[in-house]
Design a protein around this motif. Structure first.
Motif, mmCIF file in Angstrom:
data_model
loop_
_atom_site.group_PDB
_atom_site.id
_atom_site.type_symbol
_atom_site.label_atom_id
_atom_site.label_comp_id
_atom_site.label_asym_id
_atom_site.label_seq_id
_atom_site.Cartn_x
_atom_site.Cartn_y
_atom_site.Cartn_z
ATOM 1 N N GLU A 78 -3.564 33.434 18.874
ATOM 2 C CA GLU A 78 -2.287 32.720 19.004
ATOM 3 C C GLU A 78 -1.959 32.444 20.466
ATOM 4 O OE1 GLU A 78 -0.677 31.365 16.662
ATOM 5 O OE2 GLU A 78 -1.816 32.250 15.023
ATOM 6 N N GLN A 79 -2.292 33.369 21.339
ATOM 7 C CA GLN A 79 -2.052 33.144 22.770
ATOM 8 C C GLN A 79 -2.912 31.980 23.272
ATOM 9 O OE1 GLN A 79 -1.715 36.488 25.525
ATOM 10 N NE2 GLN A 79 -1.575 37.906 23.766
ATOM 11 N N ARG A 128 -4.031 29.452 21.469
ATOM 12 C CA ARG A 128 -3.475 28.209 20.921
ATOM 13 C C ARG A 128 -2.211 27.792 21.673
ATOM 14 N NH1 ARG A 128 -6.191 30.041 16.330
ATOM 15 N NH2 ARG A 128 -4.642 31.580 15.695
ATOM 16 N N ALA A 129 -1.397 28.768 22.108
ATOM 17 C CA ALA A 129 -0.196 28.451 22.884
ATOM 18 C C ALA A 129 -0.573 27.845 24.238
ATOM 19 C CB ALA A 129 0.642 29.715 23.067
ATOM 20 N N ALA A 164 -1.522 24.343 23.690
ATOM 21 C CA ALA A 164 -0.333 23.505 23.465
ATOM 22 C C ALA A 164 0.370 23.204 24.788
ATOM 23 C CB ALA A 164 0.617 24.197 22.491
ATOM 24 N N VAL A 220 6.161 21.692 20.120
ATOM 25 C CA VAL A 220 4.967 22.399 19.619
ATOM 26 C C VAL A 220 4.601 23.543 20.556
ATOM 27 C CG1 VAL A 220 2.490 22.168 19.177
ATOM 28 C CG2 VAL A 220 4.071 20.423 18.326
ATOM 29 N N ALA A 221 4.646 23.301 21.875
ATOM 30 C CA ALA A 221 4.285 24.344 22.841
ATOM 31 C C ALA A 221 5.255 25.522 22.762
ATOM 32 C CB ALA A 221 4.263 23.760 24.253
ATOM 33 N N ARG A 223 7.061 26.408 20.173
ATOM 34 C CA ARG A 223 6.826 27.131 18.919
ATOM 35 C C ARG A 223 5.540 27.964 18.993
ATOM 36 N NH1 ARG A 223 10.943 25.119 18.944
ATOM 37 N NH2 ARG A 223 11.277 27.182 19.814
ATOM 38 N N ARG A 224 4.517 27.434 19.678
ATOM 39 C CA ARG A 224 3.255 28.171 19.800
ATOM 40 C C ARG A 224 3.455 29.442 20.641
ATOM 41 N NH1 ARG A 224 -0.631 27.716 16.157
ATOM 42 N NH2 ARG A 224 -1.020 25.557 15.640
ATOM 43 N N LEU A 231 5.358 31.815 18.492
ATOM 44 C CA LEU A 231 4.467 32.347 17.457
ATOM 45 C C LEU A 231 3.532 33.403 18.035
ATOM 46 C CD1 LEU A 231 3.603 32.171 14.507
ATOM 47 C CD2 LEU A 231 2.007 30.356 15.159
ATOM 48 N N ALA A 232 3.032 33.175 19.244
ATOM 49 C CA ALA A 232 2.152 34.165 19.880
ATOM 50 C C ALA A 232 2.900 35.475 20.093
ATOM 51 C CB ALA A 232 1.625 33.626 21.207
#
Length: 199
Positions: free
Chosen positions: A51-52, A54-55, A58, A76-77, A79-80, A83-84
């Motif tokens: 998740e990190q 993917r962030a 983003a 999106v960034a 939220r990423r 989420l991380a």
């Protein structure tokens, strides 16, 4: 005059673009800083690596996004990054729950072992009590048998003494009869002798 207006509009447009880029840079810096704090956190930093990553992707896409795509890329960034953080916190919580479960299982196992040991000691105590009761019963039974044998011997001795007493009484009665007969014979002899002397 027209040129001045155009120049003013161009300056304003450039200022707006510069201001937008400055705001964009602030958003990117804020998101990168937030993600860096997560990765440096001694507890959470090692969790949610996917998740990190993917962030960070983003945030990189946000940095390259055109102005029209920028709001969506920023959303999106953000939220990423959120989420991380949430995924890292969730993994940490799951690890703590698993650790608590293991501790709980260990406590239950220790409790079961203590209960089993207490039950074993109680069983051993009852076994010893039973063995002592058996030994006491055997002792009492032996004492009872010995007492019965002594009573039987005493009864036999009493019977023997009774028979001996009966025999002695019989002999005494016979001796008395003999003594009576001897006394009578002596009396008769004396009477006879007296009668003979008087004639």
């Amino acid at each position: 005059m027209k040129i001045r207006l155009t120049l003013s509009a161009l300056v304003l447009a450039l200022a707006a673009v510069g201001s937008a880029h400055a705001k964009d840079d602030l958003d990117i810096a804020r998101l990168n800083n937030s993600l860096d704090q997560l990765s440096r956190d001694p507890t959470l930093g090692n969790y949610a690596q996917g998740e990190q990553a993917r962030a960070r992707d983003a945030i990189a896409r946000l940095a390259q996004a055109r102005s029209k795509e920028r709001p969506h890329a920023l959303y999106v960034a953000e939220r990423r990054v959120d989420l991380a953080k949430a995924a890292a916190q969730l993994q940490d919580a799951q690890l703590k729950i698993n650790q608590l479960d293991r501790e709980h299982d260990q406590i239950q196992l220790d409790g079961s072992r203590r209960e089993a040991e207490a039950a074993r000691r109680e069983l051993e105590r009852q076994r010893m009590q039973y063995q002592m009761a058996q030994e006491e019963a055997a002792r009492l039974q032996a004492e009872g048998a010995a007492a019965a044998q002594q009573a039987q011997q005493a009864q036999a001795q009493a019977e023997q003494a009774r028979k001996l007493a009966a025999a002695q009484a019989k002999a005494a009665s016979a001796a008395r009869k003999q003594a009576d007969a001897a006394t009578q014979a002596a009396r008769a002899l004396r009477n006879q002798m007296q009668d003979s002397g008087g004639k």
